[in-house]
Motif scaffolding. Structure first.
Motif, PDB file in Angstrom:
ATOM      1  N   PHE A  92      41.759  -6.489 133.617  1.00 48.07           N
ATOM      2  CA  PHE A  92      42.681  -6.234 132.511  1.00 48.07           C
ATOM      3  C   PHE A  92      42.201  -5.129 131.572  1.00 48.07           C
ATOM      4  CE2 PHE A  92      43.897 -10.433 133.924  1.00 48.07           C
ATOM      5  CZ  PHE A  92      45.278 -10.409 133.823  1.00 48.07           C
ATOM      6  N   GLY A  93      40.880  -4.903 131.507  1.00 49.85           N
ATOM      7  CA  GLY A  93      40.360  -3.897 130.585  1.00 49.85           C
ATOM      8  C   GLY A  93      40.995  -2.529 130.756  1.00 49.85           C
ATOM      9  N   PRO A  94      40.993  -1.958 131.966  1.00 48.77           N
ATOM     10  CA  PRO A  94      41.611  -0.640 132.147  1.00 48.77           C
ATOM     11  C   PRO A  94      43.098  -0.625 131.799  1.00 48.77           C
ATOM     12  CG  PRO A  94      40.191  -1.174 134.012  1.00 48.77           C
ATOM     13  CD  PRO A  94      40.316  -2.425 133.190  1.00 48.77           C
ATOM     14  N   ARG A  95      43.788  -1.724 132.059  1.00 49.78           N
ATOM     15  CA  ARG A  95      45.222  -1.791 131.752  1.00 49.78           C
ATOM     16  C   ARG A  95      45.453  -1.844 130.242  1.00 49.78           C
ATOM     17  NH1 ARG A  95      44.539  -3.807 136.817  1.00 49.78           N
ATOM     18  NH2 ARG A  95      46.238  -3.356 138.294  1.00 49.78           N
ATOM     19  N   SER A 249      37.889 -13.847 127.373  1.00 51.29           N
ATOM     20  CA  SER A 249      37.838 -12.391 127.222  1.00 51.29           C
ATOM     21  C   SER A 249      39.207 -11.742 127.086  1.00 51.29           C
ATOM     22  CB  SER A 249      37.090 -11.762 128.409  1.00 51.29           C
ATOM     23  OG  SER A 249      37.745 -12.056 129.624  1.00 51.29           O
ATOM     24  N   ILE A 250      40.276 -12.428 127.532  1.00 52.86           N
ATOM     25  CA  ILE A 250      41.616 -11.850 127.344  1.00 52.86           C
ATOM     26  C   ILE A 250      42.477 -12.661 126.383  1.00 52.86           C
ATOM     27  CG2 ILE A 250      41.634 -10.668 129.573  1.00 52.86           C
ATOM     28  CD1 ILE A 250      43.463 -12.913 130.618  1.00 52.86           C
ATOM     29  N   LEU A 259      39.203  -3.714 123.766  1.00 49.58           N
ATOM     30  CA  LEU A 259      39.547  -2.951 124.968  1.00 49.58           C
ATOM     31  C   LEU A 259      40.374  -1.712 124.642  1.00 49.58           C
ATOM     32  CD1 LEU A 259      40.414  -5.944 127.320  1.00 49.58           C
ATOM     33  CD2 LEU A 259      38.225  -4.772 127.057  1.00 49.58           C
ATOM     34  N   PHE A 260      40.902  -1.617 123.418  1.00 49.59           N
ATOM     35  CA  PHE A 260      41.621  -0.420 122.986  1.00 49.59           C
ATOM     36  C   PHE A 260      40.672   0.667 122.463  1.00 49.59           C
ATOM     37  CE2 PHE A 260      45.203  -3.507 121.638  1.00 49.59           C
ATOM     38  CZ  PHE A 260      45.805  -3.433 122.885  1.00 49.59           C
ATOM     39  N   MET A 261      39.403   0.326 122.207  1.00 46.77           N
ATOM     40  CA  MET A 261      38.536   1.187 121.405  1.00 46.77           C
ATOM     41  C   MET A 261      37.737   2.243 122.163  1.00 46.77           C
ATOM     42  SD  MET A 261      37.110  -1.653 118.682  1.00 46.77           S
ATOM     43  CE  MET A 261      38.244  -2.800 117.910  1.00 46.77           C
ATOM     44  N   SER A 266      35.450   5.488 131.618  1.00 46.65           N
ATOM     45  CA  SER A 266      34.031   5.405 131.974  1.00 46.65           C
ATOM     46  C   SER A 266      33.243   4.705 130.865  1.00 46.65           C
ATOM     47  CB  SER A 266      33.461   6.810 132.240  1.00 46.65           C
ATOM     48  OG  SER A 266      33.586   7.626 131.085  1.00 46.65           O
ATOM     49  N   ALA A 267      33.625   4.950 129.605  1.00 48.18           N
ATOM     50  CA  ALA A 267      32.977   4.245 128.488  1.00 48.18           C
ATOM     51  C   ALA A 267      33.297   2.756 128.542  1.00 48.18           C
ATOM     52  CB  ALA A 267      33.446   4.834 127.157  1.00 48.18           C
ATOM     53  N   LEU A 268      34.511   2.419 128.958  1.00 42.87           N
ATOM     54  CA  LEU A 268      34.897   1.009 129.105  1.00 42.87           C
ATOM     55  C   LEU A 268      34.068   0.334 130.194  1.00 42.87           C
ATOM     56  CD1 LEU A 268      36.908  -1.302 128.378  1.00 42.87           C
ATOM     57  CD2 LEU A 268      38.371  -0.412 130.199  1.00 42.87           C
ATOM     58  N   ARG A 269      33.884   1.015 131.325  1.00 39.28           N
ATOM     59  CA  ARG A 269      33.075   0.457 132.416  1.00 39.28           C
ATOM     60  C   ARG A 269      31.625   0.269 131.971  1.00 39.28           C
ATOM     61  NH1 ARG A 269      35.648   4.746 135.327  1.00 39.28           N
ATOM     62  NH2 ARG A 269      37.518   4.024 136.417  1.00 39.28           N
ATOM     63  N   ARG A 270      31.096   1.260 131.272  1.00 36.08           N
ATOM     64  CA  ARG A 270      29.721   1.162 130.788  1.00 36.08           C
ATOM     65  C   ARG A 270      29.578  -0.011 129.824  1.00 36.08           C
ATOM     66  NH1 ARG A 270      29.504   5.863 128.545  1.00 36.08           N
ATOM     67  NH2 ARG A 270      29.406   6.863 130.571  1.00 36.08           N
ATOM     68  N   MET A 271      30.569  -0.195 128.994  1.00 40.14           N
ATOM     69  CA  MET A 271      30.571  -1.322 128.059  1.00 40.14           C
ATOM     70  C   MET A 271      30.478  -2.645 128.808  1.00 40.14           C
ATOM     71  SD  MET A 271      33.648  -2.581 125.506  1.00 40.14           S
ATOM     72  CE  MET A 271      34.494  -3.476 126.829  1.00 40.14           C
ATOM     73  N   LEU A 272      31.265  -2.796 129.865  1.00 36.66           N
ATOM     74  CA  LEU A 272      31.294  -4.045 130.624  1.00 36.66           C
ATOM     75  C   LEU A 272      29.963  -4.310 131.314  1.00 36.66           C
ATOM     76  CD1 LEU A 272      32.747  -6.497 131.744  1.00 36.66           C
ATOM     77  CD2 LEU A 272      33.691  -5.041 133.559  1.00 36.66           C
TER      78      LEU A 272
END
Length: 490
Positions: A92-95, A249-250, A259-261, A266-272
């Motif tokens: 769901f993060g990328p979406r 998490s959702i 997840l909007f921030m 790639s920053a989102l993936r690194r965060m996860l």
């Protein structure tokens, strides 16, 4: 432990946290996106540390440690299920990030309102989030109250601990919005993990070492190390606790709003990835902390006092105890800050914005900042009631929020979902959970944690099948976003 030393530690932490928050300012925030989601420009490392500090709150070193103290190894299984649920962020993060960037969303409730073309739905989601997150905020305040009271042998009373936490949370939220919270969160996350690991190693060594400690537990109360534990956990109890936790998490907006921030996928993936590393270490440490407390103090009247008892123990150097105390204090404050900002943004954007003709960001931002201390005081009043174990109260809050999961899943994966279906599922599911808790939390031998999600899902599907969907938004969220995600990730 010396009350003077405890106060000194608190004052030092407050000075450092406020300094970091102040230095994070880059002029006055004038719009909602900048104040509440950092202008969508946050890097992966800062996002990961803040996500970790927000997620791993007083629940861990106070709540999970207390749950381990009372429920043994079953507590580890409970937390591992949550850890597995973080895999939902990969789906769901990328979406969330893509639609947030496309539509300029500030809140998860705004996202659902747009997907189902219903301002009423956005407002109901915001109000329901407040209803269930206030108790969770109170959990953080209570964790600090128990900690300071226990460490000082009552010299710092439980109410004083609540007031300290409330005032500090308000100040850090006000300084620069999410920017100050993100930077103070990063400081707090590093402090949390380093202090907890160091002191856990010291405590276990003082108790004779890792294997000696567990040998003693196995000899005196072997059921602590046997699944499902000494009686707190049964299969139904475990299921009721873990289902809401798996979807944390959702379902929890203070987490999903993060997840909007990030500034990029790639920053989102690194965060996860970094969050998963942080979470695994912190989970193991919190469980070991609970076992250590049981070995050192097997007869505590309240399991939530386990951490305070260890930190006040004679065998732990006072300076190290203060460092861990500050780490737990920081963890709780970071979560309260995030909840305050999320709820205030939802009330300003999706409740006030639905009734007022003033829809500009400046007016909504003003209302959002006004709401922060109001929510804080309500949480303070709730925390003063000292209701239930911290861990159980945390899950009770998540049991209410989990009724939003069908609408969230349907937003991205079921075009047939409708506004009426989403609205009905949240209202009916939320009322069902509240009634369950008010009437004993038992129906056919099952609790709200087990029944809340299927009841909500059933209502969502049935009502959606007999009502009209919004074709355009269904296509954008389900088809277009999936196509865009496939294109980006090739």
């Amino acid at each position: 432990m010396s009350t003077t030393l405890i106060w000194t530690g608190i004052v030092i932490y407050i000075i450092i946290a406020c300094a970091v928050a102040y230095l994070s300012r880059r002029g006055e925030s004038t719009d909602m996106a900048d104040y509440f989601v950092g202008g969508r420009k946050l890097g992966g490392v800062i996002s990961a540390l803040s996500y970790s500090a927000t997620t791993y709150s007083a629940f861990m070193m106070v709540g999970l440690a207390g749950l381990t103290y009372k429920g043994g190894v079953g507590a580890l299984g409970f937390e591992i299920v949550y850890f597995a649920g973080v895999s939902l962020v990969a789906i769901f993060g990328p979406r969330f990030w893509l639609v947030g960037k496309k539509f300029g969303f500030v809140t998860p409730s705004e996202m659902l309102g747009t997907r189902y073309d219903s301002r009423i739905l956005a407002m109901v989601v915001a109000i329901a989030s407040c209803l269930f997150l206030v108790p969770y905020s109170a959990v953080q305040l209570a964790g600090i109250g128990y900690l300071l009271s226990g460490m000082s042998d009552g010299a710092i009373s439980f109410p004083v601990g609540l007031v300290i936490a409330t005032l500090l949370a308000i100040v850090l939220s006000y300084v620069a919005g999410i920017r100050s919270v993100m930077w103070t969160d990063s400081l707090q996350a590093l402090l949390m993990i380093s202090a907890s690991v160091l002191v856990t190693v010291v405590v276990i060594d003082k108790l004779g070492g890792f294997f000696t400690m567990f040998d003693k537990i196995a000899a005196t109360k072997p059921e602590m190390l046997q699944v499902p534990g000494p009686g707190l956990f049964s299969f139904k109890t475990m299921l009721g606790l873990t289902i809401p936790w798996f979807f944390f998490s959702i379902s929890n907006p203070q987490v999903s709003q993060r997840l909007f921030m990030p500034k990029s996928l790639s920053a989102l993936r690194r965060m996860l990835i970094l969050f998963l590393c942080f979470g695994l270490i912190y989970t193991i440490v919190a469980v070991l902390w609970g076992f250590s407390a049981f070995e050192a103090f097997p007869d505590l009247p309240n399991a939530d006092m386990a951490s305070a008892a260890l930190l006040g123990a004679d065998f732990l150097p006072p300076v190290l105890a203060i460092v861990v105390m500050i780490g737990i204090l920081a963890a709780a404050i970071s979560t309260i800050d995030s909840i305050l900002l999320t709820l205030s943004s939802m009330l300003a954007r999706d409740v006030y914005g639905s009734f007022s003709s003033e829809t500009n960001d400046a007016a909504q931002l003003k209302i959002g900042r006004f709401v922060i201390p109001v929510i804080s005081l309500i949480a303070l009043a709730f925390a003063s009631l000292k209701l239930s174990l911290i861990s159980i109260l945390s899950v009770a809050a998540s049991s209410g929020l989990v009724v939003m999961v069908p609408a969230i899943i349907g937003a991205f994966f079921w075009k047939r979902g409708t506004a009426a279906g989403a609205l009905s599922s949240i209202i009916v599911g939320g009322l069902f959970v509240i009634i369950m808790y008010m009437t004993g939390n038992n129906l056919f031998g099952l609790n709200a944690g087990i029944l809340g999600l299927p009841v909500s899902a059933l209502v969502f599907v049935l009502v959606s099948l007999v009502t009209v969907r919004h074709e355009k938004m269904a296509r954008i969220f389900v088809d277009d976003i999936s196509d865009e995600l496939a294109r980006i990730t090739k």
